[in-house]
Structures are given as structure tokens and as C-alpha cells.
Design an enzyme around this catalytic site. Sequence first.
Site, short mmCIF file in Angstrom:
data_model
loop_
_atom_site.label_atom_id
_atom_site.label_comp_id
_atom_site.label_asym_id
_atom_site.label_seq_id
_atom_site.Cartn_x
_atom_site.Cartn_y
_atom_site.Cartn_z
N ARG A 1 -11.33 84.98 144.95
CA ARG A 1 -12.13 84.30 145.98
C ARG A 1 -12.19 82.81 145.68
NH1 ARG A 1 -17.91 86.92 147.06
NH2 ARG A 1 -18.35 86.06 145.01
N THR B 1 -15.48 78.51 149.41
CA THR B 1 -15.45 79.06 150.77
C THR B 1 -15.64 80.58 150.78
OG1 THR B 1 -13.07 79.45 150.68
CG2 THR B 1 -13.80 77.27 151.46
N ASP C 1 -20.37 89.28 137.60
CA ASP C 1 -18.94 89.11 137.88
C ASP C 1 -18.17 90.21 137.15
OD1 ASP C 1 -16.16 88.28 137.53
OD2 ASP C 1 -16.80 86.40 138.44
N ASP D 1 -15.24 89.06 134.78
CA ASP D 1 -15.75 88.40 133.56
C ASP D 1 -16.37 89.43 132.62
OD1 ASP D 1 -14.93 86.04 134.64
OD2 ASP D 1 -16.94 85.21 134.97
#
Length: 214
Positions: free
Chosen positions: A103, A107, A206, A209
Site C-alpha cells: 500500500r 494514498t 502491521d 512487520d
Amino acid sequence: MPQPNVVDHPLARVMLTRLRDRTTSPAEFRTLVGRLTGILLHSALADLDLTPAIIDTPLAPAQGWTLARPLAFVPILRAGLGMAEAALQHVPGAVVWHLGLYRNEATLEPVVYYNRLAPGALRDTSVVVLDPMLATAGSVIAAVDLLQAAGADDICCVGIVGAPEGVQALAAAHPAVRVFLAALDERLTGPGDTWPAGYILPGLGDAGDRQFGT
Ligand code: PRP
Ligand code: URA
């Protein structure tokens, strides 16, 4: 509101609790992603078509079954990688097509950086997209677009946590795609939240991560 299939198994709830916990180590996180993927796949693959086959046991002929169509797992890099390993342990004969998507942080639009699918590569194949997080669904929608361009017409998405906004967006873009999750969370983050916009709340952070310790 379109409803995803939320696989609400007691063991899945316990595993998801550990995944959500911010103190869970990357090693435990990876292990749990794999185990949870196995539970989710039992539901996601419950409708696979089979072809009858007679085999011989050491004692006598017996009725058996084989998969009627090839099965392809499509992990979305990076976070889908841990799901793909577990999926292959369940269906060793499946093939794996990796899709690289991330991503754009500003945006939230998906950016495709790896796709080796040839036109027609997925014709007559059951396809399972693997990505733990269904947030805005931009990534999964872009993935399904690529899979359809490669001939896929039987696609389901297996994830761990989804946001209502993403479930709705995916259903609007691809109504025939079935979705399997361990949890449908409250909402996406937005203005006023401490995390940047577009994260699943409460979610698990995340997923890439946390799996890879980055
Ligand atoms: C994460 C996640 C999904 C995507 C979900 O990947 O693994 O692919 O975000 O968000 P969306 O539904 O709003 O598209 P990320 O972009 O962080 O890439 P990474 O795994 O390479 O870090
Ligand atoms: N990607 C993640 O890894 N987590 C989220 O909550 C949203 C997108």
C-alpha cells in the site's frame, strides 16, 4: 452489509488473542499465523469439488477421491508468506503464485511490484488468495483483478482480520469472491486515531512487520 465467513472456532479465538497481543514475539506470531491458516482453510476449502477414484487398500478395492481441479494458493507479499507455507502443508499438491503488492502509505492505493502470472495460467483452477489483513481491500481487489486477467473464475480470499469497510469494498468490486476471516473488527483508523489512517482497529498492527520483526 455483505457478510464474510467468520470462522469462530475456540482455538482460533485463542490464537487470535495471542496475535493481537502487542508483546507476542515475531517467532510466536509466525507460528500462530500458520496454525490459524490451517483452521481457516478447513472452512474455505469445504466446498472443493472431488472426482471419485477406486484405489486398492492392502485388503480390497475402496472408494477414494481426488481433487477435481488444480488448486492454487496466492500469497500477497509480504504478510501472506507465512500463510502460504501452512497452506502447502495442508495441500502439498497445490501450486503457489506469489503476488507482490504494497500500500502506498499516503494514498493507501495498492502498488503491484511482482506478478509472473501468464494469461490463462489460472484457467480451470480453484484459487485461494492468502493475506492476513483485509483493511481498505485495495490490495485484495487489485489481486483479484490480476487473477481474473490470468483466467481465474473461482476465487476465495482467506484472511485473519478484516474491517467492515474492506469487506464492503471487496463485495462491491467482486461480489462472487468468498471471504473467510478469523475476525471482523470494528473499523479502520482515521483522523483522531493515534495510528495512521487505514489500519484495522483493534486489529493486530502491521502484519508484515510483526511476522518478520521489521
Ligand atoms: C498489508 C497487508 C495487506 C494490505 C492490506 O500489506 O498485508 O496486503 O496491507 O491493506 P488494504 O486492504 O488497505 O490494501 P502492506 O501494504 O503493509 O505490505 P507489506 O506486507 O509488504 O508490508
Ligand atoms: N495492513 C496491516 O498489516 N495491518 C492493518 O491493520 C492494515 C493494513
